[in-house]
Design an enzyme around this catalytic site. Structure first.
Site, short mmCIF file in Angstrom:
data_model
loop_
_atom_site.label_atom_id
_atom_site.label_comp_id
_atom_site.label_asym_id
_atom_site.label_seq_id
_atom_site.Cartn_x
_atom_site.Cartn_y
_atom_site.Cartn_z
N ALA A 52 56.06 64.52 -46.82
CA ALA A 52 57.09 64.05 -45.89
C ALA A 52 58.27 65.00 -45.72
O ALA A 52 59.28 64.62 -45.11
CB ALA A 52 57.58 62.65 -46.25
N ALA A 53 58.16 66.24 -46.22
CA ALA A 53 59.26 67.19 -46.00
C ALA A 53 59.44 67.44 -44.50
O ALA A 53 60.56 67.54 -44.00
CB ALA A 53 58.97 68.50 -46.73
N GLY A 54 58.31 67.54 -43.78
CA GLY A 54 58.40 67.73 -42.33
C GLY A 54 59.03 66.54 -41.64
O GLY A 54 59.77 66.69 -40.65
N ASP A 55 58.75 65.34 -42.14
CA ASP A 55 59.37 64.14 -41.56
C ASP A 55 60.87 64.14 -41.82
O ASP A 55 61.67 63.76 -40.95
CB ASP A 55 58.73 62.88 -42.16
CG ASP A 55 57.24 62.83 -41.93
OD1 ASP A 55 56.78 63.35 -40.89
OD2 ASP A 55 56.52 62.29 -42.78
O1 RIB Z 1 54.11 63.24 -43.50
C1 RIB Z 1 53.77 62.52 -44.65
C2 RIB Z 1 53.00 61.29 -44.29
O2 RIB Z 1 51.76 61.67 -43.75
C3 RIB Z 1 52.67 60.38 -45.44
O3 RIB Z 1 53.67 59.44 -45.72
C4 RIB Z 1 51.36 59.77 -45.01
O4 RIB Z 1 51.45 58.41 -44.70
C5 RIB Z 1 50.90 60.58 -43.81
O5 RIB Z 1 51.10 59.89 -42.66
#
Ligand code: RIB
Length: 315
Positions: free
Chosen positions: A256-259
């Site tokens: 989730a670093a990109g998120d």
């Molecule tokens: O970007 C990370 C996410 O990718 C995770 O939380 C997982 O659910 C996938 O969707």
């Protein structure tokens, strides 16, 4: 890009997954069984993660998506609600299970992820309509590719027509994107793998990432940002390009670093930061997130981001 009167809302149209996370000393090879060291079930999904990233930084955030009517759906909604995300746009869908992601994380913080979309795969026109009813000029929209592409494209087109800034994370990667998608997106943020697949450029360093980013701008996005992990990020627009170094932190979990980056970018731009400052802010949000395990669990409060940025400026 659109201007960003304050207060504006950051809308997220995308996925919610329950993450099934195995810690392992190293990632397994195909056909190999290895012993892990820990297992956790934690809220995730690229869409929901971006929503939590943005709300923790102080933005008003609303999510549109789908979960199943099962044991994973309610905890995912609870996680978003507790964080402060408006979840009135998330449907509970009795026809499909909640999306899940099987994730392996190794001792250096690297990961592999397999997503089974479940209810996310049923996002369609009805969900786009719920999104469109909530959009106002000056808002922002965060998109990813864990819900069906036709719905993503319809959401991007509708948002663009309403003067909403569209920030798209092309993850998981797709090679079949139509020209209209690139024209509807203000900011496209692939990682190294996604940028390579979308452009045919073998992205391995800053010059090749710059080439890929320029290629994406030529295809119609206003700004392309190639996220390179510990090499930072490369940004290209019609008239310039620049490199933002990564903040030097010790990663324990890069999930989730990109998120985190995209949530941070949306917040920074909605507050009126210039592009360079916004990318630096987003990089600090991503850096803070990799220091903590989990997806939504790792999204930092504003004070942690500010502290990292101060440290970075004194280097
Ligand atoms: O970007 C990370 C996410 O990718 C995770 O939380 C997982 O659910 C996938 O969707």
């Amino acid at each position: 890009m659109t201007s960003h009167p304050s207060p504006s809302t950051i809308h997220v149209f995308g996925s919610l997954n329950m993450d099934l996370i195995c810690r392992t000393p190293r990632l397994p090879q195909p056909g190999e069984t290895i012993l892990g060291t820990d297992f956790k079930t934690l809220p995730g999904g690229k869409g929901a993660n971006q929503a939590v990233a943005a709300v923790r930084l102080g933005a008003a955030v609303a999510m549109v998506g789908r979960v199943g009517d099962d044991a994973f759906g309610q905890p995912l909604l609870g996680s978003l609600q507790t964080a402060g995300v408006n979840i009135s746009g998330v449907e509970v869908d009795a026809e499909a299970p909640t999306g899940v992601a099987a994730i392996a994380v190794d001792d250096s913080g690297h990961n592999t992820i397999v997503v089974v979309p479940g209810a996310n795969g049923r996002v369609s026109d009805a969900d786009v309509d719920r999104l469109v009813a909530r959009l106002l000029p000056g808002d922002s929209l965060l998109l990813q590719f864990e819900v069906p592409l036709p719905a993503v494209i319809a959401a991007a087109n509708a948002a663009k027509a309403q003067g909403v800034t569209v920030i798209a994370d092309p993850a998981p990667a797709r090679a079949d994107l139509p020209a209209e998608f690139f024209k509807a997106v203000d900011i496209l943020t692939p990682n190294q793998v996604e940028a390579s697949q979308m452009t045919g450029v073998d992205v391995s360093d800053i010059p090749s990432a710059t080439k890929a980013a320029r290629h994406l701008v030529q295809r119609g996005v206003a700004i392309a940002i190639v996220k390179l992990g510990n090499l930072g990020a490369v940004v290209a627009t019609q008239d310039r390009s620049f490199h933002q170094p990564a903040l030097p932190v010790k990663a324990v979990d890069t999930v989730a670093a990109g998120d985190a980056f995209n949530g941070g970018l949306a917040v920074a731009l909605s507050e009126g930061m210039a592009l360079e400052e916004a990318v630096q802010f987003a990089s600090a949000v991503a850096a803070a997130s990799v220091m903590v395990p989990g997806a939504q669990a790792s999204m930092p409060e504003r004070s942690r981001v500010a502290a990292l940025l101060i440290g970075f400026k004194h280097l």
